[in-house]
Write an enzyme that holds these catalytic residues in place. Structure first.
Site, short mmCIF file in Angstrom:
data_model
loop_
_atom_site.label_atom_id
_atom_site.label_comp_id
_atom_site.label_asym_id
_atom_site.label_seq_id
_atom_site.Cartn_x
_atom_site.Cartn_y
_atom_site.Cartn_z
N LYS A 125 0.85 -1.21 0.00
CA LYS A 125 0.00 0.00 0.00
C LYS A 125 0.88 1.25 0.00
O LYS A 125 0.60 2.22 -0.71
CB LYS A 125 -0.94 -0.02 1.21
CG LYS A 125 -2.07 -1.05 1.06
CD LYS A 125 -2.82 -1.33 2.35
CE LYS A 125 -3.81 -2.48 2.16
NZ LYS A 125 -4.46 -2.93 3.40
N GLN A 144 -4.55 -1.46 9.82
CA GLN A 144 -4.35 -2.77 9.20
C GLN A 144 -4.86 -3.87 10.13
O GLN A 144 -4.44 -3.99 11.28
CB GLN A 144 -2.85 -2.98 8.88
CG GLN A 144 -2.56 -4.26 8.12
CD GLN A 144 -3.20 -4.30 6.73
OE1 GLN A 144 -3.16 -3.34 5.98
NE2 GLN A 144 -3.80 -5.43 6.38
N ASP A 147 -10.62 3.26 4.56
CA ASP A 147 -10.85 1.82 4.38
C ASP A 147 -12.36 1.52 4.39
O ASP A 147 -12.77 0.41 4.06
CB ASP A 147 -10.17 1.06 5.52
CG ASP A 147 -9.30 -0.07 5.01
OD1 ASP A 147 -9.19 -0.21 3.77
OD2 ASP A 147 -8.74 -0.81 5.84
#
Ligand code: NAD
Length: 286
Positions: free
Chosen positions: A54, A98, A121
């Site tokens: 990412k 994450q 996200d």
């Protein structure tokens, strides 16, 4: 008939190139580039790989990124303090937490502590509520990436029967909602681990999205001839090979289009994270 492979890799690259162009040319980004803060707790090896992929993608698109790598002994309070700091940091446009977190930490409490305005996200309960109620907002990256793939290859969705296999809040549930939203207009069935007659359900699906996390579980003979097959699964076999949830070699003999693993949905997830970050920055810098 041999199914046409859908190259998520190429479609994600096109999107990342567009974002790079946007960051280089739009007036609002003369003040500063967009910025993503990634928070990772512990040293779970797949998370390290995902986070560095990412960050690399951010760099290529002209997006600043910073990693907050917290030790696995981090307490819930320390994690919330880090998320609060990022919430109040004026140059951070997007926060990526994450997952998974170490088992002593609550993922739902951590997600709730995030700033929904920076939830690139799309997993904060407010973002998920906006999706449910049809309001604009950040959409979870993996299902949003699948919608982008279907749109790019021109799949005619309205009225089609879409089967989503898996009911996680990260993939399955938001995927089903996006496919039934106005505009997509699919008739959606959601299957999960207690579903009966999965092969028969698959055989009636014009669009099949597999997100169950079981290597090559979906057999080629279950695929409706001409169906579009989207394989979200990422499974590592004991020999180290990465495979999806669909038995690819058989399924592509019946599908009209199918995503490979790797190189299908995975790259789209990252591209949508970048898109959400650029959109967030644009809103904040305008
Ligand atoms: P999860 O484990 O949270 O959910 C799996 C779901 O599958 C559950 O809801 C369960 O009910 C269902 N399921 C399990 N066995 C089943 C069966 N035999 N029949 C029908 N349904 C069954 O997983 P997740 O986070 O939703 O991820 C699913 C898969 O997608 C995993 O392989 C994961 O690695 C992958 N994934 C890929 C991306 C990407 O970017 N490509 C992103 C997220 C997840």
């Amino acid at each position: 008939m041999v199914g046409k492979q859908i190259s998520g890799k190429d479609i994600a690259k096109q999107l990342r190139d567009r974002l790079r162009h946007q960051v280089l040319n739009e007036d609002c980004f003369r003040k500063r580039p967009p910025k993503l803060a990634a928070v990772m707790v512990g040293d779970y090896p797949p998370s390290k790989i995902y986070v560095s992929a990412k960050q690399k993608a951010c760099q290529e698109a002209g997006i600043d990124s910073e990693l907050y790598h917290l030790p696995s002994s981090t307490s819930q309070l320390q994690l919330v303090e880090c998320l609060d700091f990022l919430k109040n940091s004026p140059t951070v446009d997007g926060i990526l937490l994450q997952l998974p977190l170490p088992s002593h930490l609550s993922e739902s409490a951590a997600l709730l502590a995030m700033d929904p305005e920076k939830d690139v996200d799309g997993l904060h309960p407010i973002s998920l509520g906006k999706l449910l109620s049809g309001q604009p907002g950040f959409r979870p990256c993996t299902p949003a990436g699948v919608m982008h793939l279907l749109d790019t290859i021109g799949v005619d969705l309205p009225g089609k029967h879409a089967l989503v296999i898996g009911r996680s809040f990260i993939v399955g549930k938001p995927m089903a909602l996006l496919l039934m939203e106005k505009g997509a207009d699919c008739t959606v069935t959601l299957a999960h681990s207690q579903t009966q007659n999965l092969p028969e359900l698959c055989l009636s699906a014009d669009i099949l999205v597999a997100a169950l996390g079981k290597p090559e579980w979906i057999q080629g003979s279950w695929i409706k001839p001409g169906a579009v097959v989207i394989d979200v699964g990422i499974n590592r076999l004991p020999n180290g090979k990465i495979v999806g949830d669909v038995s690819f070699s058989e399924a592509c003999k019946r599908a009209s289009a199918i995503t490979p693993v790797p190189g299908g949905v995975g790259p789209m997830t990252i591209a949508m994270l970048l898109k959400n970050t650029v959109d967030s920055a644009k809103k904040r810098l305008a």
